[in-house]
Design a protein around this motif. Sequence first.
Motif, PDB file in Angstrom:
ATOM      1  N   UNK A  78       0.830  -1.205   0.000  1.00 48.04           N
ATOM      2  CA  UNK A  78       0.000   0.000   0.000  1.00 48.04           C
ATOM      3  C   UNK A  78       0.863   1.253   0.000  1.00 48.04           C
ATOM      4  N   UNK A  79       1.976   1.207   0.746  1.00 47.48           N
ATOM      5  CA  UNK A  79       2.898   2.351   0.769  1.00 47.48           C
ATOM      6  C   UNK A  79       3.495   2.582  -0.620  1.00 47.48           C
ATOM      7  N   UNK A  85       1.391   6.837  -6.878  1.00 47.23           N
ATOM      8  CA  UNK A  85       0.342   7.820  -7.178  1.00 47.23           C
ATOM      9  C   UNK A  85       0.829   9.242  -6.900  1.00 47.23           C
ATOM     10  N   UNK A  86       1.576   9.416  -5.813  1.00 48.23           N
ATOM     11  CA  UNK A  86       2.118  10.732  -5.487  1.00 48.23           C
ATOM     12  C   UNK A  86       3.122  11.182  -6.544  1.00 48.23           C
ATOM     13  N   UNK A  87       3.914  10.252  -7.048  1.00 52.49           N
ATOM     14  CA  UNK A  87       4.892  10.585  -8.092  1.00 52.49           C
ATOM     15  C   UNK A  87       4.188  10.990  -9.376  1.00 52.49           C
ATOM     16  N   UNK A  88       3.115  10.278  -9.732  1.00 44.78           N
ATOM     17  CA  UNK A  88       2.358  10.626 -10.948  1.00 44.78           C
ATOM     18  C   UNK A  88       1.722  12.004 -10.820  1.00 44.78           C
ATOM     19  N   UNK A  89       1.181  12.297  -9.629  1.00 48.80           N
ATOM     20  CA  UNK A  89       0.584  13.622  -9.437  1.00 48.80           C
ATOM     21  C   UNK A  89       1.650  14.713  -9.491  1.00 48.80           C
ATOM     22  N   UNK A  90       2.817  14.449  -8.911  1.00 50.52           N
ATOM     23  CA  UNK A  90       3.916  15.422  -8.960  1.00 50.52           C
ATOM     24  C   UNK A  90       4.360  15.660 -10.392  1.00 50.52           C
ATOM     25  N   UNK A  91       4.373  14.585 -11.208  1.00 51.94           N
ATOM     26  CA  UNK A  91       4.749  14.715 -12.618  1.00 51.94           C
ATOM     27  C   UNK A  91       3.725  15.564 -13.366  1.00 51.94           C
ATOM     28  N   UNK A  92       2.429  15.289 -13.115  1.00 53.79           N
ATOM     29  CA  UNK A  92       1.377  16.082 -13.765  1.00 53.79           C
ATOM     30  C   UNK A  92       1.401  17.528 -13.294  1.00 53.79           C
ATOM     31  N   UNK A  93       1.807  17.731 -12.059  1.00 51.37           N
ATOM     32  CA  UNK A  93       1.866  19.078 -11.497  1.00 51.37           C
ATOM     33  C   UNK A  93       2.993  19.905 -12.106  1.00 51.37           C
ATOM     34  N   UNK A  94       4.097  19.247 -12.460  1.00 51.61           N
ATOM     35  CA  UNK A  94       5.274  19.964 -12.950  1.00 51.61           C
ATOM     36  C   UNK A  94       5.268  20.178 -14.464  1.00 51.61           C
TER      37      UNK A  94
END
Length: 406
Positions: A78-79, A85-94
């Motif tokens: 789960x971790x 998921x956090x990495x994908x969101x960070x990629x989409x954010x940048x």
Amino acid sequence: MAANGAECEQPQKRLGPRDKQNGSSTESSLRERKQQDREERLSLVLWKRPLITLQYFFLETLITLKEWTWKLWRRRGLVFLSVVLLSLFSLAYSIEGAHQEYVQYLEKKFLWCAYWVGLGILSSVGLGTGLHTFLLYLGPHIASVTLAAYECGSVQFPEPPYPAQIVCPEDDALQESISLWTIMSKVRLEACMWGAGTAIGELPPYFMARAARLSGADPDDEDYEEFEEMLEQAQSAQDFASRAKLAVQNMVQKVGFFGILACASIPNPLFDLAGITCGHFLIPFWTFFGATLIGKAIIKMHIQKLFVIITFSKHIVEQMVSLIGIIPGVGASLQKPFREYLEAQRTKLHNPAGDASGAGESWLAWVFEKVVLVMVCYFILSIINSMAQSYAKRLQQKKYSEEKTK
């Protein structure tokens, strides 16, 4: 044979009362020792024994971090998924693109909701004394929106700076009729998120009591020990507090979902007992959490929100300020800073760039900031004391176990 059996039974009958007396005296001495240990733990506070308290706090912090690390390692799948998921969101954010508008909108809403959920958890999770975040944060926020809505004649505040700062809209076309429902709709999201946070904060007593019942082990919790003592002395309870606790326990145990819902829907300082009761009697998780979530995030939250909005509606505030002036001797001197503060707030709503700070505003703002600071500091101190006392209880339980093995 029968005679021999009777002779064998006779000594047992003579020793029976003595055995009972020895057992009761042992139990009594054990209860007294536990009470002494409890009093010794409660005396472990920063203002009495600062060095030992800080030492025990740091040791308990290390143990807690070790336990959390082990739990995360056991749920490493789960971790890992959360990290991906956090990495994908960070990629989409940048990455620049048309999607940035939606990403920023989601980020803003997520942080806003997480902020209020976190404050709700702090209010009820049981860390130290609990931080009264409704009085310190949500209540003042609802009051500010209420005062601004009546002054601006609208709740369509410009974003930004809302919610960091409330400013009246300059477009007269946004003027609308202000009602209780209009203001309630404006603050519904943050109020419900805060209520959901308080519901999440009620889960630890439930899980603790459920785990203790399933495993048969003695839980490391004062409230659960008090709950078990209450069950043992249910018939002899005479004082009002004990009868109130028993009433909550009986309602939750017998009525089930709707009993939990009733307890969660009103301001109830004994609701921790409801969580312990549900865990002890193995009430299903979704029955407990569903009723708690509906009661705290929807029913109770709307009651509290309605109370704040009515209290800070325009005519009620003006009446309260007028009543302050009636107080003999100090009425006029107290009334002046409140009037100046309200006038400064009205000016700031219409002219945020101007200098709207006055003596009344600075005086009231200074007092409120210091009250918030004192309460937050006391909350932090209570966490330190509580964790130090938890470590002291670990040492006492270790001592008990060593004595039993001898």
